[in-house]
Scaffold this active site. Structure first.
Site, PDB file in Angstrom:
ATOM      1  N   GLN A 105       0.829  -1.205   0.000  1.00 18.26           N
ATOM      2  CA  GLN A 105       0.000   0.000   0.000  1.00 18.26           C
ATOM      3  C   GLN A 105       0.865   1.257   0.000  1.00 18.26           C
ATOM      4  O   GLN A 105       0.353   2.356  -0.197  1.00 18.26           O
ATOM      5  CB  GLN A 105      -0.883   0.012   1.256  1.00 18.26           C
ATOM      6  CG  GLN A 105      -1.820  -1.168   1.352  1.00 18.26           C
ATOM      7  CD  GLN A 105      -2.445  -1.259   2.726  1.00 18.26           C
ATOM      8  OE1 GLN A 105      -3.408  -0.566   3.019  1.00 18.26           O
ATOM      9  NE2 GLN A 105      -1.892  -2.101   3.582  1.00 18.26           N
ATOM     10  N   ASP A 108       6.166   4.864  -1.471  1.00 20.20           N
ATOM     11  CA  ASP A 108       7.524   5.421  -1.370  1.00 20.20           C
ATOM     12  C   ASP A 108       8.527   4.768  -2.306  1.00 20.20           C
ATOM     13  O   ASP A 108       9.650   5.264  -2.460  1.00 20.20           O
ATOM     14  CB  ASP A 108       8.033   5.330   0.075  1.00 20.20           C
ATOM     15  CG  ASP A 108       7.820   3.952   0.693  1.00 20.20           C
ATOM     16  OD1 ASP A 108       8.139   2.947   0.021  1.00 20.20           O
ATOM     17  OD2 ASP A 108       7.333   3.881   1.828  1.00 20.20           O
ATOM     18  N   HIS A 123      -1.249   1.327  -4.679  1.00 20.12           N
ATOM     19  CA  HIS A 123      -1.630   2.732  -4.542  1.00 20.12           C
ATOM     20  C   HIS A 123      -0.718   3.671  -5.321  1.00 20.12           C
ATOM     21  O   HIS A 123      -0.864   4.889  -5.231  1.00 20.12           O
ATOM     22  CB  HIS A 123      -1.651   3.136  -3.066  1.00 20.12           C
ATOM     23  CG  HIS A 123      -2.743   2.482  -2.290  1.00 20.12           C
ATOM     24  ND1 HIS A 123      -2.767   2.452  -0.901  1.00 20.12           N
ATOM     25  CD2 HIS A 123      -3.864   1.816  -2.685  1.00 20.12           C
ATOM     26  CE1 HIS A 123      -3.841   1.794  -0.497  1.00 20.12           C
ATOM     27  NE2 HIS A 123      -4.510   1.397  -1.557  1.00 20.12           N
ATOM     28  N   CYS A 131       1.501  13.549 -16.752  1.00 18.62           N
ATOM     29  CA  CYS A 131       0.760  14.702 -17.247  1.00 18.62           C
ATOM     30  C   CYS A 131      -0.708  14.332 -17.349  1.00 18.62           C
ATOM     31  O   CYS A 131      -1.057  13.200 -17.701  1.00 18.62           O
ATOM     32  CB  CYS A 131       1.280  15.137 -18.620  1.00 18.62           C
ATOM     33  SG  CYS A 131       0.397  16.569 -19.296  1.00 18.62           S
ATOM     34  N   GLY A 190       2.776  -4.904   8.943  1.00 19.51           N
ATOM     35  CA  GLY A 190       2.646  -3.474   9.184  1.00 19.51           C
ATOM     36  C   GLY A 190       1.453  -2.810   8.538  1.00 19.51           C
ATOM     37  O   GLY A 190       1.496  -1.623   8.239  1.00 19.51           O
ATOM     38  N   THR A 191       0.398  -3.544   8.305  1.00 20.86           N
ATOM     39  CA  THR A 191      -0.809  -2.953   7.747  1.00 20.86           C
ATOM     40  C   THR A 191      -1.976  -3.167   8.697  1.00 20.86           C
ATOM     41  O   THR A 191      -2.112  -4.233   9.300  1.00 20.86           O
ATOM     42  CB  THR A 191      -1.159  -3.523   6.358  1.00 20.86           C
ATOM     43  OG1 THR A 191      -2.461  -3.067   5.971  1.00 20.86           O
ATOM     44  CG2 THR A 191      -1.134  -5.042   6.350  1.00 20.86           C
ATOM     45  N   ASN A 216       2.574  -7.344  13.256  1.00 17.08           N
ATOM     46  CA  ASN A 216       1.951  -6.065  13.587  1.00 17.08           C
ATOM     47  C   ASN A 216       1.837  -5.949  15.103  1.00 17.08           C
ATOM     48  O   ASN A 216       1.336  -6.870  15.740  1.00 17.08           O
ATOM     49  CB  ASN A 216       0.558  -5.958  12.961  1.00 17.08           C
ATOM     50  CG  ASN A 216       0.077  -4.527  12.841  1.00 17.08           C
ATOM     51  OD1 ASN A 216       0.233  -3.730  13.761  1.00 17.08           O
ATOM     52  ND2 ASN A 216      -0.509  -4.182  11.706  1.00 17.08           N
ATOM     53  N   ALA A 234       8.088  -4.233  12.301  1.00 13.50           N
ATOM     54  CA  ALA A 234       8.508  -4.920  11.090  1.00 13.50           C
ATOM     55  C   ALA A 234      10.001  -5.215  11.062  1.00 13.50           C
ATOM     56  O   ALA A 234      10.421  -6.337  10.738  1.00 13.50           O
ATOM     57  CB  ALA A 234       8.116  -4.084   9.867  1.00 13.50           C
TER      58      ALA A 234
END
Length: 249
Positions: A105, A108, A123, A131, A190-191, A216, A234
């Site tokens: 998700q 980065d 995502h 553009c 980690g979600t 988690n 994590a």
């Protein structure tokens, strides 16, 4: 210990799906929108609207300058961040497997930077710029010099899914294809597991008897369904797993 069980599952697997969220990039200093330490945890935007509305596809269509204002703020908050040991550990584990995919998700780009090759960044990627009018696209390290499209002067946008927008069809199809092939183990890291396309691969694997692992510190919607649950950060969990399946010589 649960970490021993998780390590054994990954050591014996030939294929794996890693599903990652904000907790994987937390050690890189990447802030979240909400929650403790979030950029917008206790206040609305300057315009008096929720950050989710400011970062929505509808707002971008009506007032792109508002959306860009907060995209810029988020990018500046992330500027200088680097991938961390969790990203590196996933890439190292991937090299041991015949087949491995990462469904993330996060926007980065750190999984690819760490060396993971099969990444579904569902995502998008904050560093890829498109553009809104012509085929121009570019990869940028930051937004410091970003302006209008150099080819046609139209408004640019980051290649990310804004709130209220559809997921990219080609990435959804890749995910469906790989899930249909099946995995030996599915690992959620980690979600908070809020979206159906994030929870479903874990729950369907668990229902089919496929080993599942959750890393988690907090309980989530999938916590009671997984085979192994590691209530850890994590980096700590993945470095622990890696050290067991790839011991130092």
């Amino acid at each position: 210990m649960s970490i021993e069980r998780a390590s054994a599952l990954l050591a014996s697997a030939r294929s794996a799906l890693f599903i990652t969220g904000a907790g994987v990039s937390a050690a890189s200093g990447i802030p979240t929108y909400r929650g403790i330490g979030g950029l917008y945890s206790e206040k609305a935007t300057d315009e008096g609207i929720a950050i989710e509305e400011a970062l929505s596809g509808e707002m971008f269509q009506r007032r792109p300058e508002v959306t860009w204002k907060y995209v810029h703020q988020i990018e500046r908050a992330c500027r200088g961040a680097r991938l961390n040991a969790a990203h590196a550990a996933i890439a190292r584990i991937e090299r041991r497997l015949a087949r491995c995919w990462v469904l993330t998700q996060n926007v980065d780009g750190f999984h690819r930077g760490a060396g993971s090759t099969n990444v579904i960044d569902i995502h998008g990627d904050l560093h890829r710029i498109l553009c809104t009018r012509c085929p121009y696209e570019a990869h940028v390290d930051d937004y410091a010099e970003l302006a209008r499209c150099p080819a046609c002067a139209a408004v640019l946008r980051p290649d990310v899914v804004l709130f209220g927008e559809m997921l990219p069809l080609e990435k959804v199809e890749i995910l469906r294809r790989e899930l249909a092939r099946g995995f030996d183990v599915v690992v959620s890291i980690g979600t908070s597991s809020l979206f159906p396309y994030i929870t479903r691969p874990v729950l369907e694997a668990a229902h089919s008897g496929v080993p599942t692992i959750e890393i988690n510190p907090a309980l989530t919607a999938i916590s009671t369904a997984v085979s192994v649950r590691l209530p850890m950060l994590a980096v700590e969990a993945l470095e622990g797993i890696l050290s067991r399946i790839e011991p130092a010589s």
